[in-house]
Scaffold this motif. Structure first.
Motif, short mmCIF file in Angstrom:
data_model
loop_
_atom_site.label_atom_id
_atom_site.label_comp_id
_atom_site.label_asym_id
_atom_site.label_seq_id
_atom_site.Cartn_x
_atom_site.Cartn_y
_atom_site.Cartn_z
N VAL A 239 0.94 -1.06 -0.15
CA VAL A 239 -0.12 0.05 -0.12
C VAL A 239 0.86 1.16 0.15
O VAL A 239 1.91 1.27 0.96
N PRO A 240 0.78 2.10 -0.84
CA PRO A 240 1.93 3.25 -1.11
C PRO A 240 2.19 4.05 -0.05
O PRO A 240 3.21 4.40 0.21
N PHE A 241 0.82 4.36 0.81
CA PHE A 241 1.44 5.33 2.00
C PHE A 241 2.36 4.54 2.85
O PHE A 241 2.91 5.43 3.71
N SER A 242 2.43 3.29 3.10
CA SER A 242 3.04 2.57 3.93
C SER A 242 4.48 2.85 4.06
O SER A 242 5.23 2.68 4.87
N THR A 243 5.09 3.29 2.80
CA THR A 243 6.55 3.39 2.62
C THR A 243 6.76 4.76 1.99
O THR A 243 7.79 4.83 1.71
N ASP A 244 5.89 5.59 2.11
CA ASP A 244 6.28 7.06 1.63
C ASP A 244 6.88 7.84 2.83
O ASP A 244 6.23 7.62 3.99
N PRO A 245 7.86 8.62 2.53
CA PRO A 245 8.58 8.97 3.58
C PRO A 245 7.55 10.22 4.47
O PRO A 245 7.90 10.29 5.67
N ARG A 246 6.51 10.58 3.81
CA ARG A 246 5.76 11.28 4.54
C ARG A 246 4.89 10.97 5.45
O ARG A 246 4.25 11.60 6.35
N SER A 247 4.53 9.58 5.41
CA SER A 247 3.92 8.74 6.41
C SER A 247 4.65 8.42 7.77
O SER A 247 4.02 7.96 8.66
N TRP A 248 6.04 8.66 7.70
CA TRP A 248 6.61 8.64 8.77
C TRP A 248 7.37 9.71 9.44
O TRP A 248 7.91 10.67 8.69
N SER A 249 7.59 9.60 10.82
CA SER A 249 8.46 10.66 11.73
C SER A 249 10.06 10.53 11.12
O SER A 249 10.40 9.65 10.62
N PRO A 250 10.54 11.53 11.54
CA PRO A 250 11.95 11.58 11.18
C PRO A 250 12.83 10.29 11.69
O PRO A 250 13.69 10.13 11.00
N ASP A 251 12.26 9.75 12.76
CA ASP A 251 12.87 8.54 13.20
C ASP A 251 12.93 7.29 12.38
O ASP A 251 13.56 6.33 12.70
N ARG A 252 11.78 7.38 11.70
CA ARG A 252 11.47 6.10 10.69
C ARG A 252 10.91 5.02 11.23
O ARG A 252 10.90 4.18 11.21
N LEU A 253 10.79 5.23 12.84
CA LEU A 253 10.25 3.92 13.44
C LEU A 253 8.67 4.43 13.84
O LEU A 253 7.95 3.30 14.19
N HIS A 254 8.35 5.48 13.90
CA HIS A 254 6.90 5.84 14.16
C HIS A 254 6.29 6.48 13.01
O HIS A 254 6.99 7.53 12.48
N LEU A 255 5.05 6.30 12.76
CA LEU A 255 4.21 6.92 11.97
C LEU A 255 4.10 8.41 12.31
O LEU A 255 4.24 8.93 13.19
N SER A 256 3.90 9.17 11.13
CA SER A 256 3.61 10.81 11.31
C SER A 256 2.18 10.83 11.64
O SER A 256 1.42 9.78 11.38
N PRO A 257 1.68 12.15 11.93
CA PRO A 257 0.26 12.34 11.94
C PRO A 257 -0.44 11.93 10.65
O PRO A 257 -1.51 11.17 10.65
N LEU A 258 -0.02 11.97 9.43
CA LEU A 258 -0.65 11.51 8.19
C LEU A 258 -0.59 9.96 8.04
O LEU A 258 -1.50 9.52 7.81
N GLY A 259 0.69 9.26 8.51
CA GLY A 259 0.90 7.86 8.58
C GLY A 259 -0.39 7.19 9.69
O GLY A 259 -0.91 6.33 9.11
N HIS A 260 -0.64 7.97 10.76
CA HIS A 260 -1.45 7.36 11.64
C HIS A 260 -2.87 7.53 10.97
O HIS A 260 -3.52 6.56 11.22
N ARG A 261 -3.14 8.74 10.45
CA ARG A 261 -4.49 8.91 10.01
C ARG A 261 -4.61 7.95 8.66
O ARG A 261 -5.87 7.23 9.05
N LEU A 262 -3.61 7.56 7.86
CA LEU A 262 -4.08 6.61 6.96
C LEU A 262 -3.84 5.28 7.28
O LEU A 262 -4.72 4.40 6.89
N ALA A 263 -3.19 4.98 8.45
CA ALA A 263 -3.35 3.60 9.04
C ALA A 263 -4.62 3.20 9.71
O ALA A 263 -5.37 2.13 9.60
N ALA A 264 -5.40 4.29 10.42
CA ALA A 264 -6.63 4.27 10.89
C ALA A 264 -7.75 3.86 10.04
O ALA A 264 -8.55 3.22 10.26
#
Length: 260
Positions: A159-184
């Motif tokens: 699923v494209p969002f799951s590996t898009d840099p914008r979906s991840w926080s700078p640490d790349r271990l945790h989702l960004s707000p956008l990533g959390h929204r799309l995961a939900a």
């Protein structure tokens, strides 16, 4: 759509919501966002989030399962194992054993259980290439354990969002707000909730490709700022969750927020 009355989330930092807010304003995260969607479709829904950052799968099993069962959920999410997977001594069978025990107990108590498979880690953090096969094997084991217990396994790999840099926080271990929204949204879709925007399945708007020097600089910065400190904590036997407790340990009504 199945009506739900009591949703309980257990797991580690992703379920706690790290990357979506902070300790000052509070953490939201995909589980909170899912609870809001559930409450919109199920007035009167109550929600508890027992997740604590840094927890290994065995710790989630030992510390969170019994409190979750006492809350008698009819929906539970169980997402754990990434902290184990990143460690040198990772034993897939042992970790899956903890997950499967939680699946069995919760489904046996009458809950619909949902879990999430992990994306291709190399597309998120190229320097993690040695772990790629481990992630693929772990996902296969999650799917098999989920199938044995009627657990809904939500796929993110591919699923494209799951590996898009914008979906991840700078640490790349945790989702960004956008990533959390799309995961939900992905979990809501899997549960058959109404009015889920299908955009979560589509690629985000294209970005210009970075120059090679930018990529190298980004990797070096990530190694120094996040990977190094993480390894140092592991060597010292420390965890980001030391001294922390669940942010929402009891069932409570959900406050609906403006969609974003």
């Amino acid at each position: 759509m199945t009506p739900y009355h009591r949703y309980v989330a257990i797991g580690d930092s992703q379920t706690e919501g790290v990357g979506d807010g902070d300790d000052r304003v509070g953490l939201r995260g995909w589980a909170d966002r899912l609870a809001e969607r559930l409450a919109a479709a199920n007035p009167g829904l109550e929600y508890a989030n027992l997740a604590v950052r840094g927890r290994l799968a065995g710790q989630v099993h030992a510390e969170q399962l019994e409190p979750a069962l006492r809350l008698r959920p009819d929906l539970a999410t169980v997402v754990a194992g990434l902290n184990d997977l990143l460690r040198p001594g990772f034993e897939a069978g042992e970790v899956i054993g903890h997950l499967e025990a939680m699946f069995a107990e919760l489904t046996g108590a009458g809950a619909q259980v949902v879990t999430i498979c992990y994306p291709d880690i190399v597309k998120v953090a190229p320097m993690a290439r040695p772990l790629r096969g481990r992630v693929f094997d772990f996902n296969a084991r999650i799917r098999a354990a989920a199938a044995r217990h009627g657990v809904l396994a939500v796929e993110t790999d591919g699923v494209p969002f799951s590996t898009d840099p914008r979906s991840w926080s700078p640490d790349r271990l945790h989702l960004s707000p956008l990533g959390h929204r799309l995961a939900a949204a992905a979990v809501a879709h899997a549960l058959g909730l109404p009015d889920v925007d299908p955009a979560w399945r589509e690629p985000l708007p294209a970005l210009p490709p970075p120059a090679p020097w930018q990529t190298a600089a980004t990797e070096l910065r990530w190694t120094g700022s996040f990977l190094g400190p993480w390894v140092y904590r592991r060597i010292r036997g420390r965890s980001s969750g030391d001294g922390r407790t669940a942010k929402r340990p009891e069932l409570a009504p959900v406050t609906l927020r403006r969609a974003d």
